[in-house]
Design a protein around this motif. Structure first.
Motif, PDB file in Angstrom:
ATOM      1  N   GLY A 188       0.804  -1.212   0.000  1.00  0.00           N
ATOM      2  CA  GLY A 188       0.000   0.000   0.000  1.00  0.00           C
ATOM      3  C   GLY A 188       0.840   1.267   0.000  1.00  0.00           C
ATOM      4  O   GLY A 188       0.604   2.190  -0.783  1.00  0.00           O
ATOM      5  N   MET A 189       1.842   1.313   0.842  1.00  0.00           N
ATOM      6  CA  MET A 189       2.651   2.520   0.970  1.00  0.00           C
ATOM      7  C   MET A 189       3.545   2.771  -0.243  1.00  0.00           C
ATOM      8  O   MET A 189       4.065   3.868  -0.425  1.00  0.00           O
ATOM      9  CB  MET A 189       3.495   2.464   2.245  1.00  0.00           C
ATOM     10  CG  MET A 189       2.673   2.519   3.529  1.00  0.00           C
ATOM     11  SD  MET A 189       1.566   3.952   3.659  1.00  0.00           S
ATOM     12  CE  MET A 189       2.772   5.278   3.792  1.00  0.00           C
ATOM     13  N   ALA A 190       3.715   1.773  -1.105  1.00  0.00           N
ATOM     14  CA  ALA A 190       4.494   1.970  -2.330  1.00  0.00           C
ATOM     15  C   ALA A 190       3.744   2.822  -3.348  1.00  0.00           C
ATOM     16  O   ALA A 190       4.353   3.431  -4.226  1.00  0.00           O
ATOM     17  CB  ALA A 190       4.846   0.620  -2.949  1.00  0.00           C
ATOM     18  N   GLY A 191       2.418   2.857  -3.235  1.00  0.00           N
ATOM     19  CA  GLY A 191       1.606   3.614  -4.187  1.00  0.00           C
ATOM     20  C   GLY A 191       1.447   5.062  -3.786  1.00  0.00           C
ATOM     21  O   GLY A 191       1.984   5.521  -2.773  1.00  0.00           O
ATOM     22  N   GLY A 192       0.681   5.786  -4.578  1.00  0.00           N
ATOM     23  CA  GLY A 192       0.484   7.218  -4.369  1.00  0.00           C
ATOM     24  C   GLY A 192      -0.799   7.537  -3.619  1.00  0.00           C
ATOM     25  O   GLY A 192      -1.858   6.972  -3.914  1.00  0.00           O
ATOM     26  N   ALA A 193      -0.714   8.464  -2.671  1.00  0.00           N
ATOM     27  CA  ALA A 193      -1.882   8.808  -1.851  1.00  0.00           C
ATOM     28  C   ALA A 193      -3.034   9.352  -2.695  1.00  0.00           C
ATOM     29  O   ALA A 193      -4.200   9.033  -2.447  1.00  0.00           O
ATOM     30  CB  ALA A 193      -1.483   9.825  -0.778  1.00  0.00           C
ATOM     31  N   LYS A 194      -2.735  10.186  -3.688  1.00  0.00           N
ATOM     32  CA  LYS A 194      -3.793  10.766  -4.524  1.00  0.00           C
ATOM     33  C   LYS A 194      -4.514   9.679  -5.315  1.00  0.00           C
ATOM     34  O   LYS A 194      -5.750   9.656  -5.398  1.00  0.00           O
ATOM     35  CB  LYS A 194      -3.199  11.805  -5.476  1.00  0.00           C
ATOM     36  CG  LYS A 194      -4.211  12.431  -6.456  1.00  0.00           C
ATOM     37  CD  LYS A 194      -5.294  13.218  -5.738  1.00  0.00           C
ATOM     38  CE  LYS A 194      -6.085  14.140  -6.664  1.00  0.00           C
ATOM     39  NZ  LYS A 194      -6.841  13.442  -7.693  1.00  0.00           N
ATOM     40  N   ALA A 195      -3.759   8.766  -5.902  1.00  0.00           N
ATOM     41  CA  ALA A 195      -4.374   7.672  -6.664  1.00  0.00           C
ATOM     42  C   ALA A 195      -5.212   6.782  -5.751  1.00  0.00           C
ATOM     43  O   ALA A 195      -6.314   6.354  -6.127  1.00  0.00           O
ATOM     44  CB  ALA A 195      -3.292   6.851  -7.360  1.00  0.00           C
TER      45      ALA A 195
END
Length: 276
Positions: A188-195
């Motif tokens: 989860g933390m590898a991805g982007g918060a906005k997305a």
């Protein structure tokens, strides 16, 4: 690492393992995870001689951290671009949770010959949010609370979800795996918060009714009846009724993340459907 660049310049990361002339199985992950969530299935089917492919949805994992296009039309277009780039034909498309919505949206629009069969596991279709048309759905406030928690402290939120309802670890007597919790957090933390923020709307408010009606290939709908993320009664049985060629497989007591907690049950059932 392998990437496909789509029309808006976004780079979609993917894994592609196994013989190129074998039947392809394409795995579509849930929110807010990545292709890594399918390790137990990819290793199993690789051993069975299949070609296995999994991608990181835009804004997730190793794909570009997009701030636009985080909705189902673009997700499905990204899948189409990937299948075109790899020239995947007669493929089995398997989607979990949000990935199930992505599969439905893609399969309803896929070029002839691309999709052989579809599997929806703990999937979000037909539609999650409560409305006059879907009175048994979850209130919009549930998804608003997801968005608020993500903005307030995404790192803590992404520990609370797997440590609790996602894998049923909040149930009495549950056998908790700290490694599974931390692997969920890592993905989860590898991805982007906005997305991830935008994707909450995509998975909860997209109506997949017409997609399900348009899918003609054999489709297996698998769902645990103790799913605390995508409630069983408002998803799997309703989806099967809309499909032209659908089969429902219900798992008593299994959680949302059943592919991880119970691969010894899920994988043979997937193989039987694919071979059948």
């Amino acid at each position: 690492m392998s990437f496909v660049k789509v029309s808006d310049g976004t780079e979609i990361y993917y894994k592609d393992w196994g013989p190129k002339d074998a039947q392809p199985i394409v795995f579509h992950h849930g929110w807010p995870l990545s292709a890594d969530d399918w390790d137990a299935q990819m290793m199993y089917f690789l051993d069975k001689g299949y070609r296995v492919i999994a991608h990181d949805r835009r804004g997730h994992g190793r794909s570009t951290q997009t701030w636009t296009g985080n909705e189902m039309d673009t997700y499905a277009a990204d899948v189409a671009a990937l299948t075109d780039a790899l020239d995947l034909r007669n493929a089995i498309h398997i989607g979990h949770s949000t990935g199930g919505g992505e599969v439905a949206h893609y399969a309803a629009r896929a070029k002839p010959g691309r999709v052989a069969k579809v599997v929806l596991i703990g999937a979000v279709p037909p539609i999650m949010v409560k409305s006059d048309k879907n009175p048994a759905g979850l209130p919009i406030e549930v998804f608003d609370s997801f968005r608020a928690a993500l903005v307030a402290n995404r790192a803590q939120f992404f520990l609370d979800v797997p440590a609790g309802p996602f894998y049923g670890y909040n149930r009495p007597g549950a056998k908790v795996s700290q490694g599974v919790i931390e692997n969920w957090w890592r993905q989860g933390m590898a991805g982007g918060a906005k997305a991830h923020y935008d994707c909450i709307k995509a998975f909860s408010e997209t109506d997949f009714t017409e997609d399900l009606k348009a899918i003609t290939v054999p489709t297996l709908v698998m769902h645990g009846d103790d799913d605390q993320i995508v409630p069983y009664a408002d998803s799997a049985p309703l989806s099967v009724k809309l499909l032209k060629n659908g089969t429902l497989k219900t798992y008593a007591g299994l959680p949302h993340g059943l592919c991880t907690t119970h691969p010894e049950i899920v994988n043979p059932d997937l193989l039987a459907f694919i071979k059948g």
